[in-house]
Scaffold this motif. Structure first.
Motif, PDB file in Angstrom:
ATOM      1  N   VAL A 164       0.841  -1.194   0.000  1.00 35.70           N
ATOM      2  CA  VAL A 164       0.000   0.000   0.000  1.00 35.70           C
ATOM      3  C   VAL A 164       0.877   1.246   0.000  1.00 35.70           C
ATOM      4  O   VAL A 164       1.835   1.360   0.790  1.00 35.70           O
ATOM      5  CB  VAL A 164      -0.941   0.009   1.222  1.00 35.70           C
ATOM      6  CG1 VAL A 164      -1.810   1.266   1.220  1.00 35.70           C
ATOM      7  CG2 VAL A 164      -1.824  -1.241   1.225  1.00 35.70           C
ATOM      8  N   TYR A 165       0.540   2.182  -0.888  1.00 38.98           N
ATOM      9  CA  TYR A 165       1.227   3.458  -0.960  1.00 38.98           C
ATOM     10  C   TYR A 165       0.210   4.584  -0.795  1.00 38.98           C
ATOM     11  O   TYR A 165      -0.897   4.515  -1.324  1.00 38.98           O
ATOM     12  CB  TYR A 165       1.941   3.640  -2.301  1.00 38.98           C
ATOM     13  CG  TYR A 165       2.988   2.595  -2.599  1.00 38.98           C
ATOM     14  CD1 TYR A 165       4.277   2.699  -2.080  1.00 38.98           C
ATOM     15  CD2 TYR A 165       2.683   1.496  -3.401  1.00 38.98           C
ATOM     16  CE1 TYR A 165       5.239   1.734  -2.347  1.00 38.98           C
ATOM     17  CE2 TYR A 165       3.639   0.532  -3.679  1.00 38.98           C
ATOM     18  CZ  TYR A 165       4.908   0.650  -3.150  1.00 38.98           C
ATOM     19  OH  TYR A 165       5.859  -0.300  -3.416  1.00 38.98           O
ATOM     20  N   LEU A 166       0.612   5.609  -0.073  1.00 35.70           N
ATOM     21  CA  LEU A 166      -0.198   6.813   0.102  1.00 35.70           C
ATOM     22  C   LEU A 166       0.492   7.949  -0.655  1.00 35.70           C
ATOM     23  O   LEU A 166       1.692   8.181  -0.475  1.00 35.70           O
ATOM     24  CB  LEU A 166      -0.340   7.128   1.589  1.00 35.70           C
ATOM     25  CG  LEU A 166      -1.233   8.301   2.014  1.00 35.70           C
ATOM     26  CD1 LEU A 166      -1.746   8.072   3.435  1.00 35.70           C
ATOM     27  CD2 LEU A 166      -0.473   9.639   1.964  1.00 35.70           C
ATOM     28  N   LEU A 167      -0.256   8.652  -1.479  1.00 39.06           N
ATOM     29  CA  LEU A 167       0.279   9.769  -2.254  1.00 39.06           C
ATOM     30  C   LEU A 167      -0.324  11.075  -1.743  1.00 39.06           C
ATOM     31  O   LEU A 167      -1.540  11.254  -1.753  1.00 39.06           O
ATOM     32  CB  LEU A 167      -0.048   9.598  -3.740  1.00 39.06           C
ATOM     33  CG  LEU A 167       0.322  10.770  -4.666  1.00 39.06           C
ATOM     34  CD1 LEU A 167       1.826  11.013  -4.667  1.00 39.06           C
ATOM     35  CD2 LEU A 167      -0.192  10.512  -6.085  1.00 39.06           C
ATOM     36  N   HIS A 168       0.552  11.970  -1.278  1.00 39.56           N
ATOM     37  CA  HIS A 168       0.096  13.267  -0.776  1.00 39.56           C
ATOM     38  C   HIS A 168       1.088  14.339  -1.187  1.00 39.56           C
ATOM     39  O   HIS A 168       2.302  14.205  -0.968  1.00 39.56           O
ATOM     40  CB  HIS A 168      -0.034  13.234   0.748  1.00 39.56           C
ATOM     41  CG  HIS A 168      -0.423  14.553   1.344  1.00 39.56           C
ATOM     42  ND1 HIS A 168      -1.660  15.124   1.139  1.00 39.56           N
ATOM     43  CD2 HIS A 168       0.268  15.422   2.135  1.00 39.56           C
ATOM     44  CE1 HIS A 168      -1.720  16.285   1.777  1.00 39.56           C
ATOM     45  NE2 HIS A 168      -0.569  16.480   2.384  1.00 39.56           N
ATOM     46  N   SER A 169       0.578  15.393  -1.803  1.00 42.83           N
ATOM     47  CA  SER A 169       1.405  16.526  -2.240  1.00 42.83           C
ATOM     48  C   SER A 169       2.588  16.069  -3.082  1.00 42.83           C
ATOM     49  O   SER A 169       3.726  16.548  -2.916  1.00 42.83           O
ATOM     50  CB  SER A 169       1.894  17.325  -1.027  1.00 42.83           C
ATOM     51  OG  SER A 169       0.802  17.918  -0.347  1.00 42.83           O
ATOM     52  N   GLY A 170       2.355  15.107  -3.971  1.00 45.62           N
ATOM     53  CA  GLY A 170       3.381  14.664  -4.890  1.00 45.62           C
ATOM     54  C   GLY A 170       4.387  13.695  -4.321  1.00 45.62           C
ATOM     55  O   GLY A 170       5.333  13.298  -5.012  1.00 45.62           O
ATOM     56  N   MET A 171       4.223  13.259  -3.059  1.00 47.25           N
ATOM     57  CA  MET A 171       5.181  12.351  -2.431  1.00 47.25           C
ATOM     58  C   MET A 171       4.491  11.050  -2.028  1.00 47.25           C
ATOM     59  O   MET A 171       3.379  11.058  -1.491  1.00 47.25           O
ATOM     60  CB  MET A 171       5.796  13.017  -1.187  1.00 47.25           C
ATOM     61  CG  MET A 171       6.894  12.204  -0.542  1.00 47.25           C
ATOM     62  SD  MET A 171       7.740  13.169   0.751  1.00 47.25           S
ATOM     63  CE  MET A 171       8.955  11.972   1.304  1.00 47.25           C
ATOM     64  N   TYR A 172       5.170   9.918  -2.290  1.00 50.29           N
ATOM     65  CA  TYR A 172       4.630   8.603  -1.933  1.00 50.29           C
ATOM     66  C   TYR A 172       5.130   8.185  -0.552  1.00 50.29           C
ATOM     67  O   TYR A 172       6.293   8.434  -0.184  1.00 50.29           O
ATOM     68  CB  TYR A 172       5.052   7.549  -2.951  1.00 50.29           C
ATOM     69  CG  TYR A 172       4.326   7.652  -4.273  1.00 50.29           C
ATOM     70  CD1 TYR A 172       3.120   6.995  -4.479  1.00 50.29           C
ATOM     71  CD2 TYR A 172       4.846   8.419  -5.312  1.00 50.29           C
ATOM     72  CE1 TYR A 172       2.441   7.083  -5.688  1.00 50.29           C
ATOM     73  CE2 TYR A 172       4.179   8.519  -6.529  1.00 50.29           C
ATOM     74  CZ  TYR A 172       2.977   7.858  -6.706  1.00 50.29           C
ATOM     75  OH  TYR A 172       2.314   7.958  -7.903  1.00 50.29           O
ATOM     76  N   TYR A 173       4.245   7.509   0.211  1.00 53.35           N
ATOM     77  CA  TYR A 173       4.569   6.977   1.527  1.00 53.35           C
ATOM     78  C   TYR A 173       4.169   5.506   1.552  1.00 53.35           C
ATOM     79  O   TYR A 173       3.018   5.169   1.239  1.00 53.35           O
ATOM     80  CB  TYR A 173       3.825   7.735   2.635  1.00 53.35           C
ATOM     81  CG  TYR A 173       4.132   9.214   2.684  1.00 53.35           C
ATOM     82  CD1 TYR A 173       5.065   9.725   3.579  1.00 53.35           C
ATOM     83  CD2 TYR A 173       3.491  10.105   1.828  1.00 53.35           C
ATOM     84  CE1 TYR A 173       5.352  11.083   3.621  1.00 53.35           C
ATOM     85  CE2 TYR A 173       3.772  11.464   1.862  1.00 53.35           C
ATOM     86  CZ  TYR A 173       4.701  11.948   2.759  1.00 53.35           C
ATOM     87  OH  TYR A 173       4.974  13.287   2.797  1.00 53.35           O
ATOM     88  N   THR A 175       7.084   4.930  -7.227  1.00 55.29           N
ATOM     89  CA  THR A 175       6.947   5.155  -5.788  1.00 55.29           C
ATOM     90  C   THR A 175       8.274   5.383  -5.081  1.00 55.29           C
ATOM     91  O   THR A 175       8.309   5.955  -3.993  1.00 55.29           O
ATOM     92  CB  THR A 175       6.248   3.956  -5.137  1.00 55.29           C
ATOM     93  OG1 THR A 175       7.024   2.762  -5.391  1.00 55.29           O
ATOM     94  CG2 THR A 175       4.847   3.774  -5.698  1.00 55.29           C
ATOM     95  N   GLY A 176       9.385   4.918  -5.653  1.00 57.72           N
ATOM     96  CA  GLY A 176      10.665   5.002  -4.963  1.00 57.72           C
ATOM     97  C   GLY A 176      10.871   3.781  -4.078  1.00 57.72           C
ATOM     98  O   GLY A 176      10.099   2.818  -4.107  1.00 57.72           O
ATOM     99  N   SER A 177      11.907   3.799  -3.259  1.00 62.76           N
ATOM    100  CA  SER A 177      12.245   2.660  -2.398  1.00 62.76           C
ATOM    101  C   SER A 177      11.989   3.008  -0.936  1.00 62.76           C
ATOM    102  O   SER A 177      12.111   4.157  -0.524  1.00 62.76           O
ATOM    103  CB  SER A 177      13.711   2.266  -2.589  1.00 62.76           C
ATOM    104  OG  SER A 177      14.563   3.344  -2.277  1.00 62.76           O
ATOM    105  N   PHE A 178      11.659   1.959  -0.153  1.00 63.46           N
ATOM    106  CA  PHE A 178      11.314   2.160   1.251  1.00 63.46           C
ATOM    107  C   PHE A 178      11.883   1.028   2.093  1.00 63.46           C
ATOM    108  O   PHE A 178      12.236  -0.039   1.575  1.00 63.46           O
ATOM    109  CB  PHE A 178       9.785   2.205   1.436  1.00 63.46           C
ATOM    110  CG  PHE A 178       9.123   3.338   0.710  1.00 63.46           C
ATOM    111  CD1 PHE A 178       8.969   4.571   1.306  1.00 63.46           C
ATOM    112  CD2 PHE A 178       8.650   3.164  -0.589  1.00 63.46           C
ATOM    113  CE1 PHE A 178       8.368   5.618   0.639  1.00 63.46           C
ATOM    114  CE2 PHE A 178       8.040   4.207  -1.267  1.00 63.46           C
ATOM    115  CZ  PHE A 178       7.904   5.435  -0.651  1.00 63.46           C
TER     116      PHE A 178
END
Length: 300
Positions: A9-18, A151-154
């Protein structure tokens, strides 16, 4: 085949993924269906109602997360969005649920557009990870191509918080023998009706469906329950108070808490629970009006 346990699951807010490390997730969206009568003077045998579908209900979703042991802007971004308000407005975000595998072709993700959190609750029990459950609604549920999302890496191996210390302060007094704490925040959201008769006349298939797009924050509530054993001293037993402070701290140590809710002013009622081991319950709720609810919470 898609499996819930494999969801990312990814959350997208203000252009940034979490990246959200969820324990459980559920989501769906339904459509409003009307049944116009078909029976007329010229068609008396048309007894079965027709079908008219041109509008969708708000999508619904539920997330269950665990609080992190270390500072994590990614995992706790959801909590910030559930709490933080600007006057009578809450921030919206998008959710992406990836259940695909690298070998799938094509790879797709589920997407929830224009999400808002309507409830967040904490379950704090000594010796168990702090559970944070969130519920919300969204404008639209669709699928999107995996290749369109970057999304990038986490961190894939987070450490979760199992509280060894739970400090609960009511009206300036630290409570002894706390066995459990529940805390819940409710955002009363009302989605704006978004269709007109003129719009409905042109809907001939699902691609023309009208989706809700805006909402109003009508009210908020912060409330919960604290359970303790009845000890030698129990000055609050079977009583109530108003305009007092309630502070809930839980974490690895008194100087290393993963959640700190400093709520004021509040009211509470107290009740005894006469079981084999007597306990008492504080049912509390906040009665103040903070400019920003998020300012009353500290979390790592």
């Amino acid at each position: 085949m898609e499996f819930l346990r494999e969801s990312i699951v990814y959350l997208l807010h203000s252009g940034m993924y979490y990246r959200l490390h969820v324990q459980n997730i559920a989501f769906n969206q339904t459509f409003k269906q009307k049944g116009p009568k078909q029976k007329t003077l010229h068609s008396s045998t048309s007894l079965i109602e027709g079908s008219e579908i041109n509008e969708a209900n708000p999508a619904q979703f539920e997330l269950e997360l665990l609080m992190m042991d270390e500072s994590s802007i990614y995992q706790h971004k959801a909590l910030e969005l559930a709490l933080k308000n600007t006057n009578d407005t809450l921030s919206t975000f998008d959710l992406f649920i990836d259940v695909s595998k690298a070998t799938d072709s094509p790879r797709t993700m589920y997407k929830l557009d224009t999400c808002v959190f309507e409830a967040v609750s904490f379950q704090i029990v000594r010796g168990q990870p702090i559970v944070m459950a969130l519920e919300g609604t969204a404008s639209k549920l669709t699928t999107v191509a995996h290749s369109n999302i970057s999304t990038g890496s986490f961190d894939t191996t987070p450490t979760y918080s199992t509280p060894k210390v739970t400090i609960v302060t009511v009206d300036g007094t630290v409570l002894d023998h706390v066995t459990g704490v529940n805390l819940e925040i409710q955002n009363n959201i009302e989605w704006t009706k978004n269709n007109t008769l003129q719009d409905s006349l042109f809907v001939t298939n699902s691609s023309g469906t009208t989706y809700p797009s805006t909402f109003t924050l009508k009210s908020r509530s912060v409330a919960g329950n604290i359970t303790t054993y009845v000890g030698d001293s129990h000055p609050d037993l079977q009583t109530w108070k108003e305009n007092i402070g309630v502070r809930i701290q839980a974490g690895l140590a008194a100087n290393n808490t993963q959640i700190d809710a400093n709520l004021t002013p509040c009211s509470f009622t107290n009740r005894v629970n006469p079981t084999e081991v007597f306990t008492q319950g504080y049912d509390f709720r906040m009665i103040g009006h903070p400019t920003d609810l998020n300012s009353l919470f500290t979390y790592n």
